[in-house]
Design a protein around this motif. Structure first.
Motif, mmCIF file in Angstrom:
data_model
loop_
_atom_site.group_PDB
_atom_site.id
_atom_site.type_symbol
_atom_site.label_atom_id
_atom_site.label_comp_id
_atom_site.label_asym_id
_atom_site.label_seq_id
_atom_site.Cartn_x
_atom_site.Cartn_y
_atom_site.Cartn_z
ATOM 1 N N ARG A 42 2.556 0.426 7.585
ATOM 2 C CA ARG A 42 2.989 -0.410 6.461
ATOM 3 C C ARG A 42 3.714 -1.675 6.894
ATOM 4 O O ARG A 42 3.568 -2.741 6.271
ATOM 5 C CB ARG A 42 3.886 0.421 5.542
ATOM 6 C CG ARG A 42 4.458 -0.335 4.352
ATOM 7 C CD ARG A 42 3.352 -0.771 3.398
ATOM 8 N NE ARG A 42 3.913 -1.446 2.233
ATOM 9 C CZ ARG A 42 4.296 -2.719 2.213
ATOM 10 N NH1 ARG A 42 4.167 -3.455 3.312
ATOM 11 N NH2 ARG A 42 4.791 -3.262 1.116
ATOM 12 N N LYS A 51 0.865 -1.183 0.000
ATOM 13 C CA LYS A 51 0.000 0.000 0.000
ATOM 14 C C LYS A 51 0.901 1.231 0.000
ATOM 15 O O LYS A 51 2.040 1.173 0.487
ATOM 16 C CB LYS A 51 -0.903 0.022 1.226
ATOM 17 C CG LYS A 51 -0.177 0.189 2.552
ATOM 18 C CD LYS A 51 -1.129 0.221 3.744
ATOM 19 C CE LYS A 51 -1.712 -1.135 4.029
ATOM 20 N NZ LYS A 51 -2.469 -1.157 5.315
ATOM 21 N N ASP A 73 3.647 -1.277 -4.376
ATOM 22 C CA ASP A 73 3.849 0.064 -3.848
ATOM 23 C C ASP A 73 4.345 1.015 -4.934
ATOM 24 O O ASP A 73 5.269 0.672 -5.680
ATOM 25 C CB ASP A 73 4.914 0.066 -2.742
ATOM 26 C CG ASP A 73 4.477 -0.630 -1.480
ATOM 27 O OD1 ASP A 73 3.267 -0.848 -1.310
ATOM 28 O OD2 ASP A 73 5.355 -0.964 -0.654
#
Length: 455
Positions: A248, A235, A406
């Motif tokens: 994260r 993410k 990412d």
């Protein structure tokens, strides 16, 4: 370690999983320079090839770490573009970024075609030296890529600055002999069913540890487990100079520390001689694997392993593993020729017939999987190591659908550098807790990038 429509705008991009890397993205070869002269124009009967004039003239510099690919592909390229001279240099991927930055600083030695291995891709993109491939003379459409790819091929300005050498959606390669002995089956579908999530994986790992007397582990390395679980949790976590490490990385670190404490991780460090040798040794069942891994990890390290391996999706979903972007230097004096090279090698029917079929580089364009189902059905050379399991179809059907990645900035690379300096101690010292490791990671990132704000 790896068919298209003939109009530039509808061309689709090929990717690479590298890697590299990360990897298929790596090579131990030392830097050497080679020049391939133009050859006969045996394949050029039309005035253009994919929208580029085949009588294009010029000289381009290419740096790459895969010498076998260069030696095979460049002569084929020159059959179509006989007046484009390709001067290529074999550069170890670990040295690439330093050599590039030195060339930029001196203004004397920068390649026209620039590779971006995943470990340093964000740093490369932030240099601002790559051209936007959605503009002339390239006119490549971002929408042609598989959905997860634009995030890792786009710079902070939203510009598409690369196509992928080979896509890198990843699963787990496993030793069939060890799986049969300790898990009761070597069938990929059955093995995957035994491991629906990481909790089940850890419990099975404990059983393997007990049955083997501690001589066989689930993963060869703490780092192998971490790279899988970290990327599954993909993410965006970098916004400007703000980095949210807690959100994260907390869960991935906690899961891997649970594996460490359960004693199901090997003691190797990834990409060391011992780790390389472990593929053939047989003291670990599972390894992370992207499409490039069949060449660069399995066949390279287990030469007698034909029929010994299987491939499954990882518990918890897909992830990316390595990969290499291919872009054009914005100050190149031969942009059309550089794009012609990229187009031929990674986008054209002729180039893909070599890149995919001979090197296992799996393209990252939507149309490939629609147009060339026969290629997928036929499999690739490296399937033999997997008891003729069709790797391409397994990746596309079972792994690609859930992959995400990412967005890349220089801070992603800094976080990875910080982690790499810390994990060997985390692996060896069981007194270090997951919570303490997370705080240590924050501190090390701050040391490397004092300007950032960290949560």
């Amino acid at each position: 370690m790896k068919q298209l429509k003939k109009t530039w705008i509808v061309l689709t991009a090929v990717a690479s999983i590298t890697m590299v890397v990360l990897s298929g993205c790596s090579s131990s070869e030392t830097s050497t320079t080679n020049t391939t002269p133009a050859t006969g124009n045996s394949a050029s009967t039309a005035a253009k090839f994919g929208g580029v004039p085949t009588d294009l003239k010029g000289t381009i510099k290419v740096w790459d770490w895969d010498e076998a690919f260069l030696k095979r592909m460049v002569p084929e390229f020159n059959k179509v573009f006989p007046n484009v001279k390709v001067e290529y240099t074999v550069v170890n991927n670990g040295d690439f970024m330093q050599k590039l930055q030195s060339g930029i600083a001196s203004g004397s030695d920068v390649p026209d075609v620039i590779l971006g291995e995943m470990n340093y891709r964000g740093q490369l993109f932030d240099l601002g030296i790559l051209d936007n491939l959605e503009k002339a003379p390239y006119n490549f459409a971002k929408s042609e890529l598989l959905d997860y790819l634009p995030a890792i091929l786009t710079n902070a300005k939203g510009e598409l600055v690369g196509v992928d050498q080979s896509i890198t959606p990843a699963g787990l390669a496993f030793r069939r002999d060890l799986a049969l002995k300790y898990l009761g089956t070597e069938d990929p579908t059955a093995v995957a069913a035994l491991l629906p999530d990481w909790k089940a994986f850890i419990e099975k790992g404990k059983e393997v540890k007990e049955k083997s007397g501690g001589t066989v582990t689930m993963f060869a390395s703490f780092d192998d487990a971490y790279r899988v679980i970290r990327e599954q949790a993909s993410k965006p976590y970098v916004t400007g100079t703000n980095i949210n490490i807690t959100e994260r990385f907390k869960q991935p670190i906690e899961t891997v520390f649970s594996m460490r404490d359960a004693g199901i991780l090997g003691k190797y460090e990834s990409y060391t001689p011992g780790w390389n040798a472990s593929f053939a040794k047989g003291d670990n069942i599972f390894y992370p694997m992207a499409p490039w891994g069949a060449k660069w990890n399995i066949s390279a390290n287990d030469k007698d392993g034909i029929g010994r391996w299987g491939l499954i999706a990882a518990p918890g979903g897909s992830y990316t593993y390595g990969g290499t972007s291919i872009g054009v230097f914005k100050d190149s004096k031969n942009k059309e020729a550089a794009w012609a090279y990229i187009y031929f090698c990674y986008l054209s029917d002729e180039g893909l017939a070599i890149s995919y079929k001979e090197f296992g580089n799996m393209p990252g364009i939507k149309s490939f999987f629609e147009k060339h189902k026969d290629w997928l059905d036929a499999g690739i050379e490296f399937d033999k190591y997997f008891k003729n399991q069709n790797l391409s179809k397994t990746f596309f059907e079972k792994i690609v659908p859930t992959v995400k990645a990412d967005p890349q900035t220089k801070y992603n690379a800094i976080v990875q550098t910080a982690y790499s300096s810390l994990y060997p101690l985390w692996m060896k010292d069981s007194s270090i807790s997951a919570a303490a490791a997370l705080e240590k990671l924050k501190g090390e990132v701050k040391n490397l990038a004092p300007e950032v704000s960290i949560k």
